[in-house]
Design an enzyme around this catalytic site. Structure first.
Site, PDB file in Angstrom:
ATOM      1  N   HIS A   1       0.819  -1.215   0.000  1.00 44.80           N
ATOM      2  CA  HIS A   1       0.000   0.000   0.000  1.00 44.80           C
ATOM      3  C   HIS A   1       0.853   1.266   0.000  1.00 44.80           C
ATOM      4  O   HIS A   1       0.497   2.272  -0.622  1.00 44.80           O
ATOM      5  CB  HIS A   1      -0.893   0.021   1.236  1.00 44.80           C
ATOM      6  CG  HIS A   1      -2.246  -0.568   1.011  1.00 44.80           C
ATOM      7  ND1 HIS A   1      -3.117  -0.092   0.059  1.00 44.80           N
ATOM      8  CD2 HIS A   1      -2.878  -1.585   1.636  1.00 44.80           C
ATOM      9  CE1 HIS A   1      -4.236  -0.786   0.104  1.00 44.80           C
ATOM     10  NE2 HIS A   1      -4.123  -1.696   1.048  1.00 44.80           N
TER      11      HIS A   1
ATOM     12  N   ASP B   1      -7.921  -4.228 -20.649  1.00 37.81           N
ATOM     13  CA  ASP B   1      -8.032  -5.299 -21.642  1.00 37.81           C
ATOM     14  C   ASP B   1      -6.655  -5.835 -22.011  1.00 37.81           C
ATOM     15  O   ASP B   1      -5.845  -5.146 -22.612  1.00 37.81           O
ATOM     16  CB  ASP B   1      -8.751  -4.760 -22.893  1.00 37.81           C
ATOM     17  CG  ASP B   1      -9.000  -5.840 -23.933  1.00 37.81           C
ATOM     18  OD1 ASP B   1      -8.683  -7.022 -23.677  1.00 37.81           O
ATOM     19  OD2 ASP B   1      -9.510  -5.488 -25.010  1.00 37.81           O
TER      20      ASP B   1
END
Length: 457
Positions: free
Chosen positions: A169, A397
């Site tokens: 993080h 994609d």
């Protein structure tokens, strides 16, 4: 009966940034006050499920495209260096650093794991590579070097595949991870299509000096982190298979129905309705109330404060310009406060959304107000929200269409804090995809409350 489940590791290697004709220079990035609080949290974990990649898909192509993407995001191949106090942690990349890349296969089918029904957190976690947490692994007598990123590719018995991403993080927020994943996917799609040339145009901005800190907030937060004791490890983390994650949906019409209910309830009591009835606030408030009602049957209702924590954009709130391609964390901590008795009252949704209003107003006025308490205040959270519908992970994609399902997993899923994860949804137009983590019994109750509550509005 639970389906048999097993993950078998087939290969493990390391992928480095591989510029064709130049050497990537070493880099050492100091952490900013946006990064320091995340040292107290377990790594971020995201799963991308794909039903059936094209026949030409190979893990070799994924490794090649990952290497190309890391040329642009090369600090992610480096490490989080945590020296002895009072020295400061840094993100460090040196030549030869790399990302762990695991290839595995599963005996189950992707339909079971990528569904919306309750799925074992233990099973989902086995599709993700492990990274040590800065907090759980910290020893103030020993310097630490923690990898920032790891990847696991898992093939399923029905030809599906998952991409599991685990990242620190403190190194990158969702905005940065999204840009990295978009870059990786674009290179992969280019290789699949045998394109002779592809240029990535959104160069990450690594200069940390753009984040101004006139009040030495970083020093304050870092001192707090050094002084924290490591939290006790929950003994259920390694053995409890009773924790599950389910996915729920709020369509745009569901959101409108909830908003209408809130506005009408305000009219009845002659109050102004909440100002910020956005998709995010409305959906989170509804899920929050459902979670509280699950617990209501177990404990007496108290007039005590409850806290819901969420992340808000920092870049949009700074009073000076920071490049949108800034690499790292640039989000602020929001903490909504409300009394349990008010939230479980007949007008609990009104209370929840008005409490959101109060916190949003504070962040708009001065998001750094009280920032020196970010770490200690988040220790008091009852519910934590991760993810955002504004970050379109479903739009990424790799060359075989959008993901069938995206799951965001938190390190808090073992009962210490209730976790709500958010996505914009794969096929929802203006709706919200909500992930909830509970025990099997509580999940059954939550499901009834979630769907039943919508019918009653």
């Amino acid at each position: 009966m639970a389906l048999p489940f097993h993950v078998n590791v087939l290969d493990h290697c390391y992928v480095s940034p591989a510029p064709p004709d130049s050497v990537i220079p070493p880099i050492s990035l100091p952490l900013t006050y946006f990064d320091i609080p995340w040292l107290s949290y377990s790594p971020n974990r995201t799963l991308f499920f794909y039903r059936m990649p094209p026949p030409e898909f190979t893990t070799t192509i994924l490794k090649q495209s990952l290497s190309l993407a890391l040329q642009h995001f090369y600090p992610l191949a480096g490490n989080l260096s945590i020296p002895l106090p009072p020295a400061e942690p840094r993100i460090v990349y040196t030549e030869g650093d790399s990302v762990s890349f695991t290839v595995a296969e599963s005996t189950t089918n992707i339909h079971h794991l990528s569904g919306n029904h309750p799925r074992s957190m233990t099973n989902l976690s086995s599709l993700l590579p492990e990274l040590l947490s800065p907090t759980m692994s910290r020893d103030t007598h020993t310097p630490l070097t923690l990898p920032l990123l790891a990847v696991q590719i898992t093939r399923f018995s029905d030809s599906g595949v998952s991409i599991g991403l685990t990242s620190q993080h403190a190194a990158a927020d969702e905005r940065t991870l999204y840009e990295f994943m978009k870059c990786w996917a674009s290179f992969c799609k280019s290789l699949l299509n045998k394109d002779s040339f592809f240029e990535f145009k959104s160069t990450p901005w690594f200069d940390r000096s753009v984040i101004l800190d006139p009040n030495s907030l970083k020093t304050t937060l870092l001192k707090q982190w050094w002084n924290r004791s490591n939290p006790p490890k929950d003994p259920r983390e390694e053995t409890d298979r009773n924790i599950v994650q389910s996915t729920f949906f709020l369509s745009s019409s569901d959101i409108s129905k909830i908003k209408h209910h809130i506005v009408e309830r305000c009219k009845i009591v002659n109050e102004d309705p909440p100002i910020n009835l956005s998709l995010y606030e409305t959906g989170v408030a509804y899920a929050w109330i459902c979670l509280l009602k699950v617990e209501e049957s177990h404990d007496a209702i108290k007039a005590c404060p409850l806290y819901l924590g969420y992340n808000a954009s920092g870049i949009s709130r700074l009073k000076y310009d920071v490049p949108l391609s800034y690499f790292g964390c640039c989000i602020v901590f929001g903490r909504v406060r409300a009394l349990e008795s008010d939230l479980l009252d007949e007008d609990g949704l009104v209370c929840a959304t008005k409490s959101f209003d109060v916190e949003i107003d504070r962040l708009v006025r001065d998001f750094l107000e009280g920032a020196e308490r970010w770490i200690c205040e988040w220790d008091e959270l009852n519910v934590r929200v991760i993810g955002s519908p504004k970050v379109d992970f479903y739009g990424i994609d790799f060359g075989w269409g959008k993901a069938e399902k995206i799951e965001k997993l938190s390190g808090d899923e073992h009962g210490r804090v209730n976790v709500i994860s958010l996505n914009g949804g794969r096929d929802l137009d203006g709706g919200l995809e909500i992930g909830v983590v509970l025990s099997v019994d509580k999940m059954s109750t939550f499901t009834s409350l979630f769907h039943g509550g919508l019918k009653e509005l």
